[in-house]
Design a protein around this motif. Structure first.
Motif, short mmCIF file in Angstrom:
data_model
loop_
_atom_site.label_atom_id
_atom_site.label_comp_id
_atom_site.label_asym_id
_atom_site.label_seq_id
_atom_site.Cartn_x
_atom_site.Cartn_y
_atom_site.Cartn_z
N ASP A 71 0.83 -1.21 0.00
CA ASP A 71 0.00 0.00 0.00
C ASP A 71 0.86 1.26 0.00
OD1 ASP A 71 -2.19 -1.63 0.04
OD2 ASP A 71 -2.61 -1.38 2.18
N ALA A 72 1.95 1.25 0.78
CA ALA A 72 2.83 2.42 0.83
C ALA A 72 3.48 2.67 -0.52
CB ALA A 72 3.89 2.24 1.91
N GLN A 73 3.89 1.61 -1.18
CA GLN A 73 4.50 1.76 -2.50
C GLN A 73 3.48 2.29 -3.51
OE1 GLN A 73 7.56 1.54 -3.41
NE2 GLN A 73 7.33 1.68 -5.64
N ALA A 74 2.26 1.77 -3.45
CA ALA A 74 1.22 2.24 -4.36
C ALA A 74 0.92 3.72 -4.12
CB ALA A 74 -0.04 1.40 -4.18
N ALA A 75 0.90 4.13 -2.85
CA ALA A 75 0.66 5.54 -2.54
C ALA A 75 1.79 6.42 -3.07
CB ALA A 75 0.52 5.72 -1.02
N TRP A 76 3.02 5.93 -2.94
CA TRP A 76 4.16 6.71 -3.45
C TRP A 76 4.07 6.84 -4.97
CZ3 TRP A 76 8.13 6.09 -6.91
CH2 TRP A 76 9.16 7.01 -6.82
N VAL A 77 3.74 5.75 -5.65
CA VAL A 77 3.62 5.79 -7.12
C VAL A 77 2.53 6.77 -7.54
CG1 VAL A 77 2.99 4.44 -9.15
CG2 VAL A 77 4.55 3.48 -7.46
N ALA A 78 1.39 6.72 -6.82
CA ALA A 78 0.29 7.63 -7.16
C ALA A 78 0.71 9.08 -6.96
CB ALA A 78 -0.94 7.29 -6.32
N ALA A 79 1.42 9.33 -5.86
CA ALA A 79 1.88 10.69 -5.60
C ALA A 79 2.88 11.15 -6.66
CB ALA A 79 2.50 10.78 -4.20
N GLU A 80 3.77 10.26 -7.05
CA GLU A 80 4.74 10.61 -8.08
C GLU A 80 4.06 10.91 -9.41
OE1 GLU A 80 8.42 10.83 -8.33
OE2 GLU A 80 7.70 11.46 -6.36
N GLN A 81 3.08 10.08 -9.74
CA GLN A 81 2.37 10.32 -11.00
C GLN A 81 1.64 11.65 -10.97
OE1 GLN A 81 -0.08 6.80 -11.28
NE2 GLN A 81 1.52 5.61 -12.29
N ALA A 82 1.03 11.98 -9.82
CA ALA A 82 0.35 13.26 -9.70
C ALA A 82 1.34 14.42 -9.78
CB ALA A 82 -0.42 13.32 -8.37
N ARG A 83 2.49 14.23 -9.16
CA ARG A 83 3.52 15.27 -9.18
C ARG A 83 4.03 15.49 -10.61
NH1 ARG A 83 6.76 12.99 -6.11
NH2 ARG A 83 5.90 13.81 -4.17
N ILE A 84 4.29 14.40 -11.30
CA ILE A 84 4.78 14.51 -12.68
C ILE A 84 3.76 15.20 -13.57
CG2 ILE A 84 5.39 13.16 -14.72
CD1 ILE A 84 6.63 11.09 -12.83
N ALA A 85 2.47 14.83 -13.37
CA ALA A 85 1.43 15.48 -14.17
C ALA A 85 1.39 16.98 -13.88
CB ALA A 85 0.08 14.85 -13.86
N ALA A 86 1.54 17.32 -12.59
CA ALA A 86 1.53 18.74 -12.24
C ALA A 86 2.75 19.45 -12.83
CB ALA A 86 1.51 18.89 -10.72
N GLU A 87 3.89 18.79 -12.81
CA GLU A 87 5.10 19.39 -13.36
C GLU A 87 4.96 19.59 -14.87
OE1 GLU A 87 8.15 16.73 -12.31
OE2 GLU A 87 8.19 17.31 -10.19
N GLN A 88 4.38 18.59 -15.51
CA GLN A 88 4.20 18.72 -16.96
C GLN A 88 3.25 19.86 -17.28
OE1 GLN A 88 2.92 14.76 -17.99
NE2 GLN A 88 5.03 14.01 -18.24
N ALA A 89 2.19 19.97 -16.46
CA ALA A 89 1.25 21.07 -16.69
C ALA A 89 1.93 22.42 -16.44
CB ALA A 89 0.03 20.90 -15.78
N ALA A 90 2.75 22.46 -15.38
CA ALA A 90 3.45 23.72 -15.09
C ALA A 90 4.44 24.05 -16.20
CB ALA A 90 4.17 23.62 -13.75
N ALA A 91 5.14 23.03 -16.69
CA ALA A 91 6.10 23.26 -17.77
C ALA A 91 5.39 23.74 -19.03
CB ALA A 91 6.87 21.97 -18.04
N ALA A 92 4.23 23.16 -19.29
CA ALA A 92 3.47 23.60 -20.47
C ALA A 92 3.02 25.04 -20.32
CB ALA A 92 2.27 22.68 -20.68
N GLU A 93 2.58 25.38 -19.10
CA GLU A 93 2.16 26.76 -18.86
C GLU A 93 3.34 27.71 -18.96
OE1 GLU A 93 -0.11 30.09 -18.05
OE2 GLU A 93 -0.65 28.06 -18.72
N ALA A 94 4.50 27.28 -18.44
CA ALA A 94 5.68 28.11 -18.53
C ALA A 94 6.10 28.31 -19.98
CB ALA A 94 6.82 27.50 -17.73
N ALA A 95 6.00 27.24 -20.74
CA ALA A 95 6.35 27.35 -22.16
C ALA A 95 5.39 28.28 -22.88
CB ALA A 95 6.32 25.96 -22.78
N ARG A 96 4.12 28.19 -22.51
CA ARG A 96 3.13 29.08 -23.16
C ARG A 96 3.43 30.53 -22.82
NH1 ARG A 96 -1.04 31.93 -22.10
NH2 ARG A 96 -0.91 31.46 -19.87
N GLN A 97 3.75 30.78 -21.52
CA GLN A 97 4.04 32.15 -21.12
C GLN A 97 5.33 32.65 -21.78
OE1 GLN A 97 4.18 32.17 -16.87
NE2 GLN A 97 1.96 31.83 -16.62
#
Length: 370
Positions: free
Chosen positions: A186-212
């Motif tokens: 369960d702890a590993q699954a939670a870490w993976v989910a958090a990492e995936q959410a973080r990566i998605a947020a980073e990608q969204a931020a990078a896309a927004e930064a690129a747009r700006q």
């Protein structure tokens, strides 16, 4: 008339019939028979005979009875002796049969117990193997859950190796693995989910930064070459290595400037950096290290990304930055530096703590091995 006096004196009177004749003095009277004649022994002798005859008969009867009793006693003793002989002949065989039955029963019980314990031992070893596989697949589960599972599997392994550990105790130890193993998964699954959410947020931020950035370039009408034609710039620094001269862009003395970076920064995937290091270790024939995100190192990576340079925080072994944002490129750059390479290929460590951040397309990393 004169009589002759001598004749008169000597003349014996004739006996009178029926009169009792007295015996002369000094004689013993004789017994008469029933017929009137004299009995040579007399009446007392007859009574004595009867007494003797009766006593003799009693003696003979007693003797006969004693002989019969002796014969009966001898017969009983003979029968008892025969019975004892028969018992003594049968008893060893019966005792042997009972011993054989007891030995066979004990052997059968031992065989059943041995088979049962072998089955439980096999099942317990399978549980241990599965738990070890879960540990290997869950390096980011955290020290707490992983330590609890390692303790549980260690108890099972000890029980398996102990010859005097009962089946019940072995089963109890095996049953104690399921809970810790689920906690690790369960702890590993939670870490993976958090990492995936973080990566998605980073990608969204990078896309927004690129747009700006694109909007800003369009506003200033500045021509920028496509990134595909840019040359990747790599800057790394290892603890204990030689530092470049102090820059003038806000990077502390002893640090290095990552030209073209700086400004808005966002957290990057620490897991991606750790996995790239483990892949490099595997190519060198070394085992993987457990990976954990470090809050302090993440904060340091964000500071470096915002500043546009790298320097040691005192809690890391290696830091670095690459312009193309690739974790594998960062590890490749570290591998070309003897000091960085030695840190990544250490054999006296089992885990790594990682912090990562991005700024203007650059990837910044900070790693501590322990």
């Amino acid at each position: 008339m004169d009589v002759d006096s001598k004749d008169s004196a000597t003349q014996t009177a004739a006996p009178v019939e029926g009169a009792r004749t007295l015996a002369p003095a000094g004689t013993i009277p004789t017994q008469r028979s029933r017929a009137g004649g004299a009995h040579p022994h007399g009446g007392r002798s007859r009574r004595t005979w009867f007494v003797v005859a009766g006593g003799l008969a009693l003696v003979l009867a007693g003797t006969t009875t004693g002989v019969a009793a002796q014969r009966a006693s001898a017969l009983r003793e003979e029968r008892v002796a025969e019975a004892r002989l028969r018992i003594s002949a049968v008893l060893p065989a019966a005792t042997t049969d009972a011993g054989v039955r007891g030995a066979l029963d004990a052997q059968a019980a031992t065989a059943v117990y041995t088979a049962a314990r072998a089955a439980v031992t096999t099942s317990a070893q399978q549980v241990v193997d599965h738990a070890n596989a879960t540990l290997a697949a869950s390096p980011q589960a955290g020290d707490g859950p992983r330590g609890a599972l390692q303790t549980a599997t260690g108890a099972v392994s000890t029980a398996i190796a102990g010859p005097n550990v009962s089946i019940a105790a072995l089963r109890a130890a095996t049953g104690g693995v399921a809970g810790p193993e689920k906690a690790v998964a369960d702890a590993q699954a939670a870490w993976v989910a958090a990492e995936q959410a973080r990566i998605a947020a980073e990608q969204a931020a990078a896309a927004e930064a690129a747009r700006q950035a694109a909007a800003a370039r369009a506003t200033t009408k500045t021509t920028v070459k496509p990134r595909s034609t840019r040359t990747t710039t790599t800057t790394t620094q290892s603890s204990g290595g030689t530092a470049a001269p102090a820059p003038t862009s806000g990077v502390p003395a002893g640090g290095k400037v990552c030209a073209g970076s700086g400004g808005s920064a966002a957290e990057a995937s620490a897991g991606a950096v750790g996995e790239a290091i483990n892949a490099y270790r595997a190519s060198a024939g070394l085992g993987a290290l457990s990976i954990s995100r470090s809050g302090s190192l993440t904060s340091h990576a964000l500071t470096m990304a915002a500043t546009g340079g790298i320097w040691h925080s005192g809690g890391d072994n290696i830091v670095g930055c690459v312009s193309n944002g690739s974790a594998s490129s960062l590890v490749s750059a570290w591998s070309r530096s003897p000091a960085h390479n030695a840190q990544m290929l250490r054999t006296d460590v089992s885990s790594m703590s990682v912090g990562a951040a991005t700024s203007a397309g650059w990837l910044f990393g900070a790693v501590r091995f322990s």
